[in-house]
Motif scaffolding. Structure first.
Motif, PDB file in Angstrom:
ATOM      1  N   GLU A   1       0.828  -1.212   0.000  1.00 37.01           N
ATOM      2  CA  GLU A   1       0.000   0.000   0.000  1.00 37.01           C
ATOM      3  C   GLU A   1       0.862   1.262   0.000  1.00 37.01           C
ATOM      4  O   GLU A   1       0.597   2.198  -0.749  1.00 37.01           O
ATOM      5  CB  GLU A   1      -0.949   0.006   1.213  1.00 37.01           C
ATOM      6  CG  GLU A   1      -2.031  -1.072   1.163  1.00 37.01           C
ATOM      7  CD  GLU A   1      -3.032  -0.893   0.037  1.00 37.01           C
ATOM      8  OE1 GLU A   1      -3.188   0.228  -0.466  1.00 37.01           O
ATOM      9  OE2 GLU A   1      -3.656  -1.905  -0.350  1.00 37.01           O
ATOM     10  N   ALA A   2       1.915   1.272   0.812  1.00 35.77           N
ATOM     11  CA  ALA A   2       2.752   2.476   0.899  1.00 35.77           C
ATOM     12  C   ALA A   2       3.549   2.681  -0.392  1.00 35.77           C
ATOM     13  O   ALA A   2       3.674   3.809  -0.894  1.00 35.77           O
ATOM     14  CB  ALA A   2       3.688   2.376   2.099  1.00 35.77           C
TER      15      ALA A   2
ATOM     16  N   ILE B   1      -3.307  16.136   4.914  1.00 32.49           N
ATOM     17  CA  ILE B   1      -3.045  14.776   5.398  1.00 32.49           C
ATOM     18  C   ILE B   1      -4.266  14.200   6.121  1.00 32.49           C
ATOM     19  O   ILE B   1      -4.593  13.026   5.946  1.00 32.49           O
ATOM     20  CB  ILE B   1      -1.782  14.742   6.292  1.00 32.49           C
ATOM     21  CG1 ILE B   1      -0.550  14.983   5.401  1.00 32.49           C
ATOM     22  CG2 ILE B   1      -1.645  13.397   7.010  1.00 32.49           C
ATOM     23  CD1 ILE B   1       0.772  14.838   6.091  1.00 32.49           C
ATOM     24  N   ASP B   2      -4.957  15.032   6.910  1.00 34.84           N
ATOM     25  CA  ASP B   2      -6.144  14.522   7.622  1.00 34.84           C
ATOM     26  C   ASP B   2      -7.166  13.979   6.629  1.00 34.84           C
ATOM     27  O   ASP B   2      -7.768  12.931   6.844  1.00 34.84           O
ATOM     28  CB  ASP B   2      -6.788  15.631   8.467  1.00 34.84           C
ATOM     29  CG  ASP B   2      -5.940  15.947   9.693  1.00 34.84           C
ATOM     30  OD1 ASP B   2      -5.107  15.092  10.071  1.00 34.84           O
ATOM     31  OD2 ASP B   2      -6.097  17.039  10.260  1.00 34.84           O
ATOM     32  N   LEU B   3      -7.336  14.704   5.546  1.00 33.78           N
ATOM     33  CA  LEU B   3      -8.285  14.263   4.512  1.00 33.78           C
ATOM     34  C   LEU B   3      -7.795  12.967   3.872  1.00 33.78           C
ATOM     35  O   LEU B   3      -8.560  12.019   3.666  1.00 33.78           O
ATOM     36  CB  LEU B   3      -8.416  15.378   3.463  1.00 33.78           C
ATOM     37  CG  LEU B   3      -9.601  15.309   2.507  1.00 33.78           C
ATOM     38  CD1 LEU B   3     -10.914  15.221   3.276  1.00 33.78           C
ATOM     39  CD2 LEU B   3      -9.588  16.542   1.596  1.00 33.78           C
ATOM     40  N   ALA B   4      -6.490  12.913   3.580  1.00 33.35           N
ATOM     41  CA  ALA B   4      -5.923  11.711   2.947  1.00 33.35           C
ATOM     42  C   ALA B   4      -6.112  10.484   3.834  1.00 33.35           C
ATOM     43  O   ALA B   4      -6.271   9.364   3.331  1.00 33.35           O
ATOM     44  CB  ALA B   4      -4.439  11.925   2.662  1.00 33.35           C
TER      45      ALA B   4
ATOM     46  N   ILE C   1       2.891   9.847   9.284  1.00 30.99           N
ATOM     47  CA  ILE C   1       3.083  10.247   7.890  1.00 30.99           C
ATOM     48  C   ILE C   1       3.481  11.718   7.877  1.00 30.99           C
ATOM     49  O   ILE C   1       2.922  12.527   8.621  1.00 30.99           O
ATOM     50  CB  ILE C   1       1.817   9.949   7.045  1.00 30.99           C
ATOM     51  CG1 ILE C   1       2.029  10.327   5.575  1.00 30.99           C
ATOM     52  CG2 ILE C   1       0.572  10.604   7.612  1.00 30.99           C
ATOM     53  CD1 ILE C   1       1.004   9.731   4.629  1.00 30.99           C
ATOM     54  N   ARG C   2       4.506  12.011   7.081  1.00 36.82           N
ATOM     55  CA  ARG C   2       4.929  13.408   6.923  1.00 36.82           C
ATOM     56  C   ARG C   2       4.910  13.679   5.439  1.00 36.82           C
ATOM     57  O   ARG C   2       5.372  12.866   4.640  1.00 36.82           O
ATOM     58  CB  ARG C   2       6.362  13.601   7.425  1.00 36.82           C
ATOM     59  CG  ARG C   2       6.475  13.627   8.930  1.00 36.82           C
ATOM     60  CD  ARG C   2       7.751  14.354   9.328  1.00 36.82           C
ATOM     61  NE  ARG C   2       7.809  15.690   8.709  1.00 36.82           N
ATOM     62  CZ  ARG C   2       8.938  16.366   8.515  1.00 36.82           C
ATOM     63  NH1 ARG C   2      10.103  15.843   8.863  1.00 36.82           N
ATOM     64  NH2 ARG C   2       8.921  17.558   7.966  1.00 36.82           N
TER      65      ARG C   2
ATOM     66  N   GLY D   1       7.546  15.735  -1.183  1.00 37.93           N
ATOM     67  CA  GLY D   1       7.409  14.297  -1.056  1.00 37.93           C
ATOM     68  C   GLY D   1       6.720  13.850   0.216  1.00 37.93           C
ATOM     69  O   GLY D   1       6.249  14.668   1.008  1.00 37.93           O
ATOM     70  N   THR D   2       6.706  12.538   0.377  1.00 40.82           N
ATOM     71  CA  THR D   2       5.926  11.907   1.447  1.00 40.82           C
ATOM     72  C   THR D   2       6.745  10.802   2.084  1.00 40.82           C
ATOM     73  O   THR D   2       7.474  10.077   1.388  1.00 40.82           O
ATOM     74  CB  THR D   2       4.616  11.331   0.865  1.00 40.82           C
ATOM     75  OG1 THR D   2       3.886  12.394   0.257  1.00 40.82           O
ATOM     76  CG2 THR D   2       3.763  10.669   1.940  1.00 40.82           C
ATOM     77  N   ARG D   3       6.595  10.711   3.403  1.00 38.71           N
ATOM     78  CA  ARG D   3       7.329   9.694   4.144  1.00 38.71           C
ATOM     79  C   ARG D   3       6.353   9.006   5.091  1.00 38.71           C
ATOM     80  O   ARG D   3       5.712   9.662   5.906  1.00 38.71           O
ATOM     81  CB  ARG D   3       8.439  10.402   4.927  1.00 38.71           C
ATOM     82  CG  ARG D   3       9.262   9.531   5.802  1.00 38.71           C
ATOM     83  CD  ARG D   3      10.384  10.341   6.394  1.00 38.71           C
ATOM     84  NE  ARG D   3      11.311  10.764   5.344  1.00 38.71           N
ATOM     85  CZ  ARG D   3      12.491  11.318   5.568  1.00 38.71           C
ATOM     86  NH1 ARG D   3      12.879  11.559   6.810  1.00 38.71           N
ATOM     87  NH2 ARG D   3      13.284  11.657   4.579  1.00 38.71           N
TER      88      ARG D   3
END
Ligand code: ADP
Ligand code: MG
Length: 152
Positions: A47-48, A90-93, A123-124, A130-132
């Motif tokens: 998934e990630a 992020i909250d929405l995601a 998650i950042r 980008g995304t971590r």
């Protein structure tokens, strides 16, 4: 204390999803994980990594996805990173069923599933940086499980 670490970098194509899954499962093999833990970790990684490839990089296979793993005692820490488009909200995601790609028939459940299968989840993300995704998971060993089952 048992410590070990690994890093993997691969191109942002869905063909490499299984490489990432297999590498992480091999990495924890010496801890003799239960089949349940293996299944859950495969899901977390898939998934990630698919999010990084599809949402982070829009399937641009010239870009790189990174998977970093650390083992301390029986705890695995994983960081899955991309340097792609980032997440605006992020909250929405993280909201179940929310997806920005309904056209791909994505269920919008990936992040929710990762969170539910992990012992800790962070998650950042920064727009255009980008995304971590950072998770930890205790690796229950098959031997440990047998002992528990007998003990009950
Ligand atoms: N690595 C990423 N880079 C950019 N956006 C992301 C990333 N991961 C998740 N997202 C955003 O969060 C949303 C929800 O992700 P997820 O729960 O996995 O659902 P899905 O992948 O089915 O859309 C995605 O639709 C996307 O907008
Ligand atoms: Mg997803």
């Amino acid at each position: 204390m048992v410590t070990n670490s690994m890093e993997l970098r691969f191109k942002a194509t869905l063909k490499n999803e299984s490489l990432a899954r297999t590498a992480v499962i091999s990495f924890i093999e010496s801890l003799h994980p239960t089949a349940e833990i293996v299944g859950e970790l495969k899901t977390i990684v898939s998934e990630a990594v698919s999010n990084a490839i599809i949402h982070g990089y829009h399937l641009d296979a010239s870009k790189d996805v990174y998977v970093k793993g650390d083992i301390e005692d029986d705890v695995l820490s994983l960081i899955i990173s991309d340097y792609g488009q980032g997440i605006k909200d992020i909250d929405l995601a993280l909201t179940p069923h929310y997806t920005t790609r309904p056209d791909l028939e994505r269920a919008g459940m990936g992040l929710t599933i990762i969170e539910s299968l992990s012992d800790s989840f962070k998650i950042r993300s920064v727009i255009n940086m980008g995304t971590r995704v950072m998770v930890t998971k205790k690796i229950v060993s098959a031997e440990e499980k047998v002992t528990d089952d007998v003990g009950q």
